[in-house]
Design an enzyme around this catalytic site. Structure first.
Site, PDB file in Angstrom:
ATOM      1  N   SER A 170       0.816  -1.213   0.000  1.00  0.00           N
ATOM      2  CA  SER A 170       0.000   0.000   0.000  1.00  0.00           C
ATOM      3  C   SER A 170       0.854   1.270   0.000  1.00  0.00           C
ATOM      4  O   SER A 170       1.540   1.564  -0.976  1.00  0.00           O
ATOM      5  CB  SER A 170      -0.949  -0.037   1.198  1.00  0.00           C
ATOM      6  OG  SER A 170      -1.887   0.996   1.155  1.00  0.00           O
ATOM      7  N   ASP A 183       9.703   5.421 -10.150  1.00  0.00           N
ATOM      8  CA  ASP A 183       9.199   5.999 -11.401  1.00  0.00           C
ATOM      9  C   ASP A 183       9.856   7.346 -11.704  1.00  0.00           C
ATOM     10  O   ASP A 183      10.053   7.708 -12.868  1.00  0.00           O
ATOM     11  CB  ASP A 183       7.684   6.192 -11.323  1.00  0.00           C
ATOM     12  CG  ASP A 183       6.927   4.897 -11.566  1.00  0.00           C
ATOM     13  OD1 ASP A 183       7.578   3.871 -11.849  1.00  0.00           O
ATOM     14  OD2 ASP A 183       5.682   4.903 -11.461  1.00  0.00           O
ATOM     15  N   LYS A 212      -0.447  -4.270  -3.165  1.00  0.00           N
ATOM     16  CA  LYS A 212      -1.771  -3.792  -2.741  1.00  0.00           C
ATOM     17  C   LYS A 212      -1.978  -2.378  -3.275  1.00  0.00           C
ATOM     18  O   LYS A 212      -1.510  -1.407  -2.710  1.00  0.00           O
ATOM     19  CB  LYS A 212      -1.913  -3.792  -1.219  1.00  0.00           C
ATOM     20  CG  LYS A 212      -3.285  -3.302  -0.747  1.00  0.00           C
ATOM     21  CD  LYS A 212      -3.348  -3.210   0.762  1.00  0.00           C
ATOM     22  CE  LYS A 212      -4.710  -2.691   1.218  1.00  0.00           C
ATOM     23  NZ  LYS A 212      -4.972  -1.299   0.822  1.00  0.00           N
TER      24      LYS A 212
END
Length: 540
Positions: A293, A304, A318
């Site tokens: 999460s 990224d 998740k």
């Protein structure tokens, strides 16, 4: 456009609206019909079932079963479980501040938190909880005892405890317990020139505490070469805290995560909103299969944005967002409302709960449906299975003997005995398990019935059973006995063969007794292979 075409177009539009209305009406009818069926089922049960039906219990079972068909994160909480919700979301509850554990038929204190009521009242790891407010704990579970000890801040709870065969009482005043989300931060590396921050949960103020830790580390070591953020075993928490943690190393106005769900008006983009602390210092983030999460938002977005190197094992995956919705009678429901998408555009969710296999189990996103995305710097990353580290470290699994030592509480009990006979030990950064200490532990185990089975032993047993069925038992029995004897001889050397692993377990348990959770973390860093690899990568 001709009049005929206009008429046809209008008819088409009304046809579409008619279909949509029909679909809406059909769905509304299905909902109404099934609610009526459920109501009738319960009514008939209540009228005709042989025993009285507990309405609260029965309806709760029905609700839980309904939600279980969706995903494991959509849950209903009655008023009686509000303390659990508070602990999950905020990391706080009304209680005494101690971990407890089940050992046989009894419940014991396993770790009092530093500076909290249990610690201040002198409770120690290894104390057996005999009674809570005069009610015996015999046969009670840890859940029962925990519920009895929790309560409104400012109220007293009377505990009857047993230590070294003697019973005594302590009156402990409950407080609002706020668990530390950053149990430790400090320096690592041969020259102590890399910062290290351990984050356990994304509860309230997690970002504030991580930021403060980083600022203090920079002040204490102006030439700090890099920082390691440890998110291993961190199951996540509040999304806004994750965004603000990324903001420590990323400029203001950068997209960190986007949520997309069925209700378009609730879709949201979360951008960094503060000035960063440092946009140049090398960052390493540690993850494993327990990182989920919010941990994946931090690690995935920094990956990224090509702002950090991610080290460890693939994360849990998740990527589902939950909202807490108020319900009648002070109850609440946590509902999955959307999915997380990080800067490259990929979703980190690994399991597709909308599709089940023939056994009713949710399935993982197949490789064929995984999509390639690009990081800010042009590197290829994939969606559909959590966050894949840039530097993968093979996980280490516990040996059979280590599992047995934990399950039989032998490391725990030895640490309890050690603490009672050793008033002090060196600082956590210096303490080591000496040869003398380890030999003493081995002597301690002599009369403790340390038995355990290995995979090899289980295979031999299965082979014997199959041989009996196929009438080969007599022909191979002697070979099987020879293998068992050889294996037993090998097991006698397991305490030395797995000495390093067992020493790490002993050190963690002993350090916790003297220096609490922060001591356990600090002491383990010197031998942590993932941390050592992170230092190596940052040094590049």
């Amino acid at each position: 456009m001709t009049k005929k075409k206009i008429i046809i177009g209008v008819i088409g539009i009304f046809g579409i609206f008619g279909c949509l209305r029909a679909q809406t009406d059909d769905r509304g009818f299905e909902i109404s019909k099934n609610l009526e069926i459920f109501s009738n089922v319960y009514k008939q049960l209540n009228l005709n079932y042989v025993d009285d039906v507990d309405p609260g219990k029965t309806i709760k079972v029905a609700i839980d079963a309904m939600l279980a068909s969706l995903d494991p994160y959509t849950n209903y909480y009655p008023e009686s479980q509000m303390e659990d919700v508070k602990l999950q979301m905020l990391g706080q509850y009304g209680g005494i501040g101690s971990l407890i554990m089940q050992k046989g038929d009894s419940v014991y204190i396993s770790e009092p938190y530093k500076g909290l009521p249990a610690d201040e009242a002198g409770l120690r790891a290894g104390d057996r909880i005999v009674a809570v407010d005069g009610q015996s704990t015999a046969g009670k579970s840890t859940s029962d005892v925990s519920a009895a000890m929790r309560g409104q801040a400012g109220t007293d709870v009377v505990l009857r405890l047993e230590r070294e065969g003697k019973e005594f009482e302590r009156t402990v005043k409950r407080r609002e317990i706020k668990l530390p989300n950053v149990p430790y931060y400090g320096y690592v590396g041969e020259n102590k020139d890399y910062g290290y921050i351990k984050l356990d949960e994304f509860t309230t103020d997690a970002a504030k505490n991580v930021r403060e830790a980083f600022v203090n580390l920079k002040k204490g070591k102006p030439g700090m070469k890099g920082v390691i953020l440890d998110l291993r075993g961190n199951g996540g928490g509040l999304m806004n805290e994750a965004v603000d943690i990324v903001n420590i190393w990323v400029p203001r106005g950068v997209l960190v995560v986007e949520t997309k769900g069925k209700v378009a008006s609730k879709n949201m983009k979360s951008l960094t909103r503060l000035n960063p602390e440092d946009t140049d210092i090398p960052v390493a983030v540690l993850i494993d299969g327990g990182s989920a999460s919010a941990s994946e938002i931090v690690s995935g977005s920094l990956q990224d944005l090509d702002r950090a190197v991610i080290i460890g094992q693939r994360s849990y995956g998740k990527g589902l967002v939950q909202n807490i919705l108020p319900m009648a009678y002070n109850s609440q429901m946590k509902v999955t409302v959307s999915k997380y998408y990080i800067p490259s555009g990929r979703c980190i969710q690994a399991i597709d709960y909308s599709h089940r296999d023939e056994n009713g189990r949710a399935v993982r996103v197949p490789d064929s449906l995984k999509t390639a995305f690009k990081t800010k710097g042009g590197r290829t990353v994939y969606d559909g299975f959590g966050i894949e580290p840039d530097v993968e470290i093979e996980p280490e699994y516990m040996s059979n003997i280590a599992v047995a030592l934990v399950q039989k509480f032998l490391v725990f009990d030895y640490a309890t005995q050690f603490y009672r006979t050793h008033p002090s030990i060196p600082p956590a950064s210096e303490f080591e398990i000496s040869d003398e200490l380890y030999d003493d532990f081995c002597r301690y185990l002599k009369d403790k019935n340390l038995t355990y089975s290995t995979v090899t032993e289980r295979v031999i047993k299965e082979l014997r059973d199959v041989a009996k069925e196929e009438k080969y038992a007599d022909a191979i029995e002697q070979q099987l006995k020879d293998m068992e004897e050889s294996l037993e001889h090998e097991k006698e050397g397991d305490l030395q063969k797995h000495r390093t692993e067992i020493c790490d377990m002993l050190m963690a348990e002993i350090l916790t007794r003297y220096y609490y959770d922060e001591g356990r973390v600090e002491g383990g860093l010197r031998h942590d292979k993932v941390v050592l690899r992170a230092i190596e990568e940052l040094n590049k």
